[in-house]
Design a protein around this motif. Structure first.
Motif, PDB file in Angstrom:
ATOM      1  N   ASN A   1       0.616  -1.270   0.099  1.00 55.84           N
ATOM      2  CA  ASN A   1       0.042   0.059   0.068  1.00 55.84           C
ATOM      3  C   ASN A   1       0.957   1.382   0.034  1.00 55.84           C
ATOM      4  OD1 ASN A   1      -1.690   2.118   0.883  1.00 55.84           O
ATOM      5  ND2 ASN A   1      -3.356   0.379   1.341  1.00 55.84           N
ATOM      6  N   ASP A   2       0.557   2.217  -0.834  1.00 55.03           N
ATOM      7  CA  ASP A   2       1.269   3.410  -0.802  1.00 55.03           C
ATOM      8  C   ASP A   2       1.415   4.147   0.322  1.00 55.03           C
ATOM      9  OD1 ASP A   2       2.688   5.457  -2.370  1.00 55.03           O
ATOM     10  OD2 ASP A   2       0.863   6.938  -2.043  1.00 55.03           O
ATOM     11  N   SER A   3       0.332   3.920   1.455  1.00 62.14           N
ATOM     12  CA  SER A   3       0.298   4.611   2.594  1.00 62.14           C
ATOM     13  C   SER A   3       1.484   4.171   3.608  1.00 62.14           C
ATOM     14  CB  SER A   3      -0.977   4.717   3.165  1.00 62.14           C
ATOM     15  OG  SER A   3      -1.340   3.423   3.348  1.00 62.14           O
ATOM     16  N   ASP A   4       2.081   2.919   3.128  1.00 62.20           N
ATOM     17  CA  ASP A   4       3.054   2.368   4.100  1.00 62.20           C
ATOM     18  C   ASP A   4       4.504   3.056   3.701  1.00 62.20           C
ATOM     19  OD1 ASP A   4       1.168   0.891   5.601  1.00 62.20           O
ATOM     20  OD2 ASP A   4       1.194  -0.782   4.192  1.00 62.20           O
ATOM     21  N   TRP A   5       4.341   3.749   2.684  1.00 65.54           N
ATOM     22  CA  TRP A   5       5.502   4.126   2.075  1.00 65.54           C
ATOM     23  C   TRP A   5       6.985   3.221   1.828  1.00 65.54           C
ATOM     24  CZ3 TRP A   5       5.128   6.988   7.185  1.00 65.54           C
ATOM     25  CH2 TRP A   5       3.976   7.982   7.166  1.00 65.54           C
ATOM     26  N   HIS A   6       6.608   1.974   1.248  1.00 69.20           N
ATOM     27  CA  HIS A   6       7.618   1.016   0.769  1.00 69.20           C
ATOM     28  C   HIS A   6       7.916   1.088  -0.705  1.00 69.20           C
ATOM     29  CE1 HIS A   6       7.136  -0.717   4.660  1.00 69.20           C
ATOM     30  NE2 HIS A   6       6.192  -1.155   4.646  1.00 69.20           N
ATOM     31  N   TYR A   7       9.162   1.673  -0.780  1.00 62.81           N
ATOM     32  CA  TYR A   7       9.452   1.859  -2.395  1.00 62.81           C
ATOM     33  C   TYR A   7      10.603   1.352  -2.666  1.00 62.81           C
ATOM     34  CZ  TYR A   7       6.158   5.493  -1.325  1.00 62.81           C
ATOM     35  OH  TYR A   7       4.899   6.320  -1.091  1.00 62.81           O
ATOM     36  N   TYR A   8      10.903   0.711  -3.917  1.00 59.38           N
ATOM     37  CA  TYR A   8      11.925   0.141  -4.370  1.00 59.38           C
ATOM     38  C   TYR A   8      12.589   1.082  -5.883  1.00 59.38           C
ATOM     39  CZ  TYR A   8      15.025  -2.909  -7.092  1.00 59.38           C
ATOM     40  OH  TYR A   8      16.159  -3.556  -7.824  1.00 59.38           O
ATOM     41  N   TYR A   9      13.779   1.349  -5.652  1.00 60.73           N
ATOM     42  CA  TYR A   9      14.338   1.991  -6.757  1.00 60.73           C
ATOM     43  C   TYR A   9      15.315   1.389  -7.471  1.00 60.73           C
ATOM     44  CZ  TYR A   9      12.220   5.841  -3.890  1.00 60.73           C
ATOM     45  OH  TYR A   9      11.485   6.711  -2.937  1.00 60.73           O
ATOM     46  N   SER A  10      15.270   1.032  -8.806  1.00 61.00           N
ATOM     47  CA  SER A  10      15.924   0.211  -9.647  1.00 61.00           C
ATOM     48  C   SER A  10      17.192   1.002 -10.132  1.00 61.00           C
ATOM     49  CB  SER A  10      15.450  -0.318 -10.824  1.00 61.00           C
ATOM     50  OG  SER A  10      15.215   0.629 -11.819  1.00 61.00           O
ATOM     51  N   GLY A  11      17.270   2.017 -10.421  1.00 60.19           N
ATOM     52  CA  GLY A  11      18.354   2.748 -10.937  1.00 60.19           C
ATOM     53  C   GLY A  11      18.570   2.571 -12.316  1.00 60.19           C
ATOM     54  N   LYS A  12      17.386   2.076 -13.076  1.00 55.55           N
ATOM     55  CA  LYS A  12      17.475   1.785 -14.429  1.00 55.55           C
ATOM     56  C   LYS A  12      16.149   2.788 -15.235  1.00 55.55           C
ATOM     57  CE  LYS A  12      18.816  -3.058 -13.391  1.00 55.55           C
ATOM     58  NZ  LYS A  12      18.417  -4.370 -13.596  1.00 55.55           N
ATOM     59  N   PRO A  13      16.718   2.924 -16.344  1.00 58.67           N
ATOM     60  CA  PRO A  13      15.708   3.967 -17.157  1.00 58.67           C
ATOM     61  C   PRO A  13      14.678   2.992 -17.480  1.00 58.67           C
ATOM     62  CG  PRO A  13      17.953   4.453 -17.923  1.00 58.67           C
ATOM     63  CD  PRO A  13      17.966   3.086 -16.793  1.00 58.67           C
ATOM     64  N   GLY A  14      13.427   3.857 -17.678  1.00 57.52           N
ATOM     65  CA  GLY A  14      12.115   3.217 -18.207  1.00 57.52           C
ATOM     66  C   GLY A  14      11.101   3.193 -17.199  1.00 57.52           C
ATOM     67  N   SER A  15      10.117   2.449 -17.270  1.00 54.51           N
ATOM     68  CA  SER A  15       9.074   1.918 -16.368  1.00 54.51           C
ATOM     69  C   SER A  15       8.699   0.536 -16.099  1.00 54.51           C
ATOM     70  CB  SER A  15       7.604   2.611 -16.985  1.00 54.51           C
ATOM     71  OG  SER A  15       6.289   2.149 -16.462  1.00 54.51           O
ATOM     72  N   ALA A  16       8.451   0.169 -14.750  1.00 52.51           N
ATOM     73  CA  ALA A  16       8.150  -1.117 -14.581  1.00 52.51           C
ATOM     74  C   ALA A  16       6.693  -1.600 -15.019  1.00 52.51           C
ATOM     75  CB  ALA A  16       8.157  -1.010 -13.109  1.00 52.51           C
ATOM     76  N   LYS A  17       5.925  -0.628 -15.733  1.00 52.46           N
ATOM     77  CA  LYS A  17       4.628  -1.083 -16.261  1.00 52.46           C
ATOM     78  C   LYS A  17       4.740  -1.769 -17.542  1.00 52.46           C
ATOM     79  CE  LYS A  17      -0.023   0.992 -17.615  1.00 52.46           C
ATOM     80  NZ  LYS A  17      -0.673   0.078 -16.412  1.00 52.46           N
ATOM     81  N   ALA A  18       4.225  -2.991 -17.308  1.00 50.09           N
ATOM     82  CA  ALA A  18       4.340  -3.729 -18.746  1.00 50.09           C
ATOM     83  C   ALA A  18       4.043  -3.194 -19.924  1.00 50.09           C
ATOM     84  CB  ALA A  18       3.349  -5.199 -18.671  1.00 50.09           C
ATOM     85  N   GLY A  19       5.086  -3.345 -20.828  1.00 56.60           N
ATOM     86  CA  GLY A  19       4.946  -2.788 -22.214  1.00 56.60           C
ATOM     87  C   GLY A  19       5.792  -1.472 -22.351  1.00 56.60           C
ATOM     88  N   LEU A  20       5.979  -0.970 -21.166  1.00 57.89           N
ATOM     89  CA  LEU A  20       6.545   0.430 -21.396  1.00 57.89           C
ATOM     90  C   LEU A  20       7.837   0.443 -20.729  1.00 57.89           C
ATOM     91  CD1 LEU A  20       3.553   2.651 -20.114  1.00 57.89           C
ATOM     92  CD2 LEU A  20       4.294   2.487 -22.480  1.00 57.89           C
ATOM     93  N   GLY A  21       8.469  -0.544 -20.709  1.00 58.10           N
ATOM     94  CA  GLY A  21      10.165  -0.731 -20.153  1.00 58.10           C
ATOM     95  C   GLY A  21      11.039   0.203 -20.984  1.00 58.10           C
ATOM     96  N   TRP A  22      10.647   0.640 -22.284  1.00 53.90           N
ATOM     97  CA  TRP A  22      11.533   1.203 -22.984  1.00 53.90           C
ATOM     98  C   TRP A  22      11.481   2.677 -23.332  1.00 53.90           C
ATOM     99  CZ3 TRP A  22       9.029   4.676 -26.449  1.00 53.90           C
ATOM    100  CH2 TRP A  22       7.520   4.183 -26.319  1.00 53.90           C
ATOM    101  N   VAL A  23      10.499   3.090 -22.289  1.00 57.43           N
ATOM    102  CA  VAL A  23      10.142   4.737 -22.305  1.00 57.43           C
ATOM    103  C   VAL A  23      11.291   5.516 -21.783  1.00 57.43           C
ATOM    104  CG1 VAL A  23       8.636   6.384 -21.476  1.00 57.43           C
ATOM    105  CG2 VAL A  23       7.720   4.479 -22.704  1.00 57.43           C
TER     106      VAL A  23
END
Length: 393
Positions: free
Chosen positions: A213-235
């Protein structure tokens, strides 16, 4: 079939730029936005303050400040609406109240002893303040109230920010801002005006993940360009421009509260094309307001002196000690992301690189874990390392 696939792709494209801290509900722009203070419009007042932020030599226009404060205090049918485009950026306004005294608000939100992440954990990964020429400089430890006949207190600086993953796409960015803080007395009320203007396009957006849940403030940062959303990793997306004016006004009577009004514009996308709409800005401001208000109104929130003690304990650690704690935090996030199915095992097992990570950034991110513990939230590192300093003397 191709038409359906194109429509799905276009939908993903638009949702990509729903930025973390900059998202909101769509309405038609309130074009004129009369101020009730002479003939100056709210937009004109905002732009004069943005110009003052970027070029202090233009001088502070106190009438512009009065126009915006009066607008925030005025009764309204709507607390959120689109603003007219400015400098090719769509904009939006959002307003909310927080049950806290003004001095207490300043102690938590604008003190060098308490990092910004404490009141903005869903918006900022970290935020580093510098002087007007980039020299090391801190915010004031405390602010003195401005008397009725006193002059405004003005502070200019530079700020380097990294935000948190977007709710829809997981993209996060780093960018530099020119900043101006103005503390004044407006008809017996203490007011802080916070002005921000992005200096240049952000870095390319990188893949992040909201864990749970966003209200728990747990975030992972990959350091890699793009998006984790399927089909948009190249953006390869960017925040091209951003500017805002936040107005914080103390209540004149009971109940005690701070009224906040934020005027905000943003242009973001890729290939020079903007995909942001006013509704995205409003959604992000609601995200910020919901979390900030929940923290500042929580009965479990530690006293500012305790928060300052923890932060100083972290910042005064040896480089090896704080790096060890920070590395444990990053590894715990990787493990959490792997168990949640958000990243692959191969990514989780990649060597951990902390090159270029400043001690200030480490301290701010570790402060977020302390805040979680203080408010009764779960933290992935709670069982593995102590985030508590020696007791206050």
């Amino acid at each position: 079939f191709r038409h359906m696939k194109y429509r799905q792709y276009l939908s993903c494209v638009i949702s990509l730029i729903v930025l973390l801290s900059l998202s909101f509900l769509f309405f038609r722009p309130s074009a004129a936005l009369s101020s009730g203070n002479g003939q100056m419009s709210v937009n004109d007042a905002v732009m004069r303050l943005v110009r003052f932020c970027t070029d202090p030599k233009t001088g502070l226009d106190e009438r512009s400040v009065a126009v915006l404060v009066d607008h925030v205090l005025a009764p309204k049918q709507r607390k959120e609406y689109a603003l007219p485009n400015s400098m090719e950026c769509p904009g939006a306004y959002y307003e909310f109240d927080t049950k806290i005294t003004f001095p207490r608000f300043m102690e938590y939100s604008y003190s060098s002893l308490v990092p910004s992440i404490v009141t903005r954990p869903s918006s900022l990964r970290y935020s580093l303040w510098r002087g007007p020429r980039g020299e090391v400089q801190k915010l004031p430890v405390s602010w003195k109230a401005v008397p009725a006949s006193g002059n405004p207190v003005v502070l200019h600086g530079l700020q380097h920010d990294s935000n948190t993953p977007d709710l829809t796409t997981g993209v996060y960015y780093e960018y530099d801002l020119k900043r101006t803080l103005i503390l004044l007395n407006h008809r017996g009320r203490q007011v802080l005006v916070s002005v921000s203007k992005q200096t240049s396009p952000s870095n390319v957006g990188e893949k992040g993940v909201i864990l749970g849940n966003d209200s728990d403030w747990h975030y992972y940062y990959s350091g890699k360009p793009g998006s984790a959303k399927a089909g948009l990793g190249w953006v390869k997306s960017y925040i091209y421009d951003y500017f805002s004016v936040g107005v914080y006004v103390e209540s004149g009577s009971a109940p005690v509260m701070v009224k906040t009004g934020v005027f905000q514009w943003i242009k973001a996308g890729w290939s020079g094309i903007n995909f942001v709409q006013p509704k995205h800005i409003i959604e992000g401001q609601k995200r910020f307001a919901r979390n900030s208000r929940g923290i500042l109104e929580s009965p479990r929130l530690p006293d500012p002196a305790q928060m300052a003690s923890v932060y100083q304990w972290l910042i005064n650690m040896s480089s090896s000690d704080i790096t060890s704690k920070y590395a444990s935090l990053q590894q715990a996030k990787r493990t959490f992301a792997l168990k949640s199915g958000k990243i692959s095992r191969s990514e989780a097992e990649e060597p951990l690189s902390l090159a270029g990570t400043s001690k200030e950034q480490m301290a701010e991110e570790l402060m977020l874990e302390y805040l979680k513990l203080a408010l009764g939230k779960q933290t992935p590192v709670g069982r593995y390392l102590s985030l508590l300093p020696p007791p206050l003397s």
